[in-house]
Design an enzyme around this catalytic site. Structure first.
Site, mmCIF file in Angstrom:
data_model
loop_
_atom_site.group_PDB
_atom_site.id
_atom_site.type_symbol
_atom_site.label_atom_id
_atom_site.label_comp_id
_atom_site.label_asym_id
_atom_site.label_seq_id
_atom_site.Cartn_x
_atom_site.Cartn_y
_atom_site.Cartn_z
ATOM 1 N N ASP A 1 -1.116 5.540 -6.329
ATOM 2 C CA ASP A 1 -2.243 6.454 -6.418
ATOM 3 C C ASP A 1 -1.851 7.520 -7.426
ATOM 4 O O ASP A 1 -0.707 7.979 -7.437
ATOM 5 C CB ASP A 1 -2.518 7.109 -5.066
ATOM 6 C CG ASP A 1 -3.003 6.104 -4.039
ATOM 7 O OD1 ASP A 1 -4.035 5.460 -4.286
ATOM 8 O OD2 ASP A 1 -2.347 5.973 -2.990
ATOM 9 N N HIS B 1 0.837 -1.199 0.000
ATOM 10 C CA HIS B 1 0.000 0.000 0.000
ATOM 11 C C HIS B 1 0.873 1.252 0.000
ATOM 12 O O HIS B 1 1.531 1.549 0.986
ATOM 13 C CB HIS B 1 -0.882 -0.046 1.258
ATOM 14 C CG HIS B 1 -1.813 1.097 1.409
ATOM 15 N ND1 HIS B 1 -1.690 2.025 2.422
ATOM 16 C CD2 HIS B 1 -2.899 1.455 0.687
ATOM 17 C CE1 HIS B 1 -2.663 2.903 2.325
ATOM 18 N NE2 HIS B 1 -3.417 2.586 1.286
ATOM 19 N N HIS C 1 -1.019 10.344 -3.191
ATOM 20 C CA HIS C 1 -2.296 9.859 -2.684
ATOM 21 C C HIS C 1 -3.391 10.910 -2.692
ATOM 22 O O HIS C 1 -4.539 10.637 -3.005
ATOM 23 C CB HIS C 1 -2.158 9.298 -1.265
ATOM 24 C CG HIS C 1 -3.459 8.801 -0.710
ATOM 25 N ND1 HIS C 1 -4.310 9.582 0.045
ATOM 26 C CD2 HIS C 1 -4.082 7.611 -0.864
ATOM 27 C CE1 HIS C 1 -5.380 8.884 0.344
ATOM 28 N NE2 HIS C 1 -5.276 7.687 -0.186
ATOM 29 N N GLU D 1 1.464 -0.555 -5.167
ATOM 30 C CA GLU D 1 0.362 0.361 -5.469
ATOM 31 C C GLU D 1 0.834 1.754 -5.877
ATOM 32 O O GLU D 1 1.808 2.270 -5.321
ATOM 33 C CB GLU D 1 -0.548 0.502 -4.250
ATOM 34 C CG GLU D 1 -1.844 1.196 -4.603
ATOM 35 C CD GLU D 1 -2.522 1.903 -3.440
ATOM 36 O OE1 GLU D 1 -1.867 2.208 -2.438
ATOM 37 O OE2 GLU D 1 -3.726 2.167 -3.558
HETATM 38 CA CA CA Z 1 -4.977 3.853 -2.954
#
Ligand code: CA
Length: 312
Positions: free
Chosen positions: A38, A9, A51, A36
């Site tokens: 974003d 994450h 993010h 991940e």
């Molecule tokens: Ca996310």
């Protein structure tokens, strides 16, 4: 058997500032199955890995560009060019009002010489690690706030899909999941933009205001059936999968009936649900009892260790 996957994450964000390339390298070295990203856009339409739509919770933007706040006092990535954003030092996440770190015992708040990567830079970086280590880690980009971007005249989904295709991610078997909280957008990505990539519908809480969707309606069999029309899986808040007494709900079983994989978030060793006595117990409950197909964690090393003990 295929092991359920561990998704880093924002990288190994329990140890290094989130979404730094250093955090991605660490997660890769720890053996995370997916890393991940974003994604938001700059003023000059460059997709960057960040993010928030704001810059002021993970960088020194308020010091470097003190006169560039919006009228609400916040600093928005969409108001800055990539050249300007590259001048910022990426830091551990902090509260933009109190300047206190969000997680007290993580990487110290200090100048880091780390910078915000573009999506292209990050994907090429991970590709390099895949080659040099001989182990393929997949990618897991999230399209952030598509309606908000559209309100600023930007089609973030099309831009991200084009970058993915340019870098070789355009098929249903590629090591990628593309995720979004906004169900109208996730459906649009499949049905109007013709994207073949595996898609994940994120399911949050209505109070987070991630989109105008009613997430409660997605938790039913009918709601999950509708998601299965356009997506390959769901990324639910963990509390929808295991309740606050530590008992699995019927969420995963229903999602599996509609052939949706289930990847709940966010597993943090320093922020356990009240029912969990340890991070190992938390992860074991989700893999062994709730039978999820993967999970998002800030601590990929600990999650992999617990997974291997739970299911191997
Ligand atoms: Ca996310």
């Amino acid at each position: 058997m295929t092991l359920p996957c561990v998704i880093a994450h924002r990288g190994a964000s329990g140890y290094l500032p989130e979404h730094s390339l250093a955090a991605k390298a660490m997660a890769h070295a720890m053996g995370a199955d997916f890393l991940e990203q974003d994604v938001v856009l700059t003023s000059d339409d460059v997709p960057i890995v960040l993010h928030d739509i704001h810059l002021d919770t993970v960088t020194d933007v308020a010091d470097v560009f003190p006169n560039r706040a919006n009228s609400d006092g916040r600093f928005y990535a969409i108001d800055f060019s990539l050249d300007e954003i590259k001048q910022l030092s990426l830091r551990e996440r902090f509260d933009h009002v109190t300047a206190k770190p969000i997680f007290a015992n993580r990487f110290p708040l200090q100048h880091t010489a780390l910078t915000i990567p573009t999506l292209r830079e990050e994907i090429k970086f991970i590709h390099g690690l895949n080659i040099s280590t001989g182990r393929i880690a997949g990618i897991y980009p999230e399209i952030k706030k598509p309606a908000w971007h559209r309100g600023h005249g930007k089609d973030i989904s099309q831009i991200v899909i084009d970058v993915m295709a340019e870098l070789g991610f355009d098929g249903s078997d590629d090591p990628i999941f593309l995720q979004c909280f906004d169900p109208k957008e996730t459906r649009r990505i499949r049905e109007q933009l013709g994207c073949k990539l595996p898609l994940i519908q994120l399911i949050g809480k209505n109070e987070w205001n991630e989109s105008d969707a009613d997430y409660e309606k997605m938790l039913t069999s009918k709601g999950l059936k509708r998601i299965a029309e356009y997506a390959d899986g769901v990324g639910p808040w963990m509390g929808y999968v295991v309740d606050d007494s530590g008992q699995p709900t019927d969420f995963t079983a229903i999602a599996h009936q509609w052939n949706l994989v289930v990847h709940p978030f966010t597993f943090r060793a320093d922020q356990l649900p009240s029912w969990a006595g340890s991070f190992g117990q938390l992860v074991t409950t989700f893999f062994r009892r709730a039978k999820v197909d993967g999970l998002f964690t800030d601590f990929p090393d600990k999650a992999i260790q617990a997974r291997n003990a739970a299911v191997c």
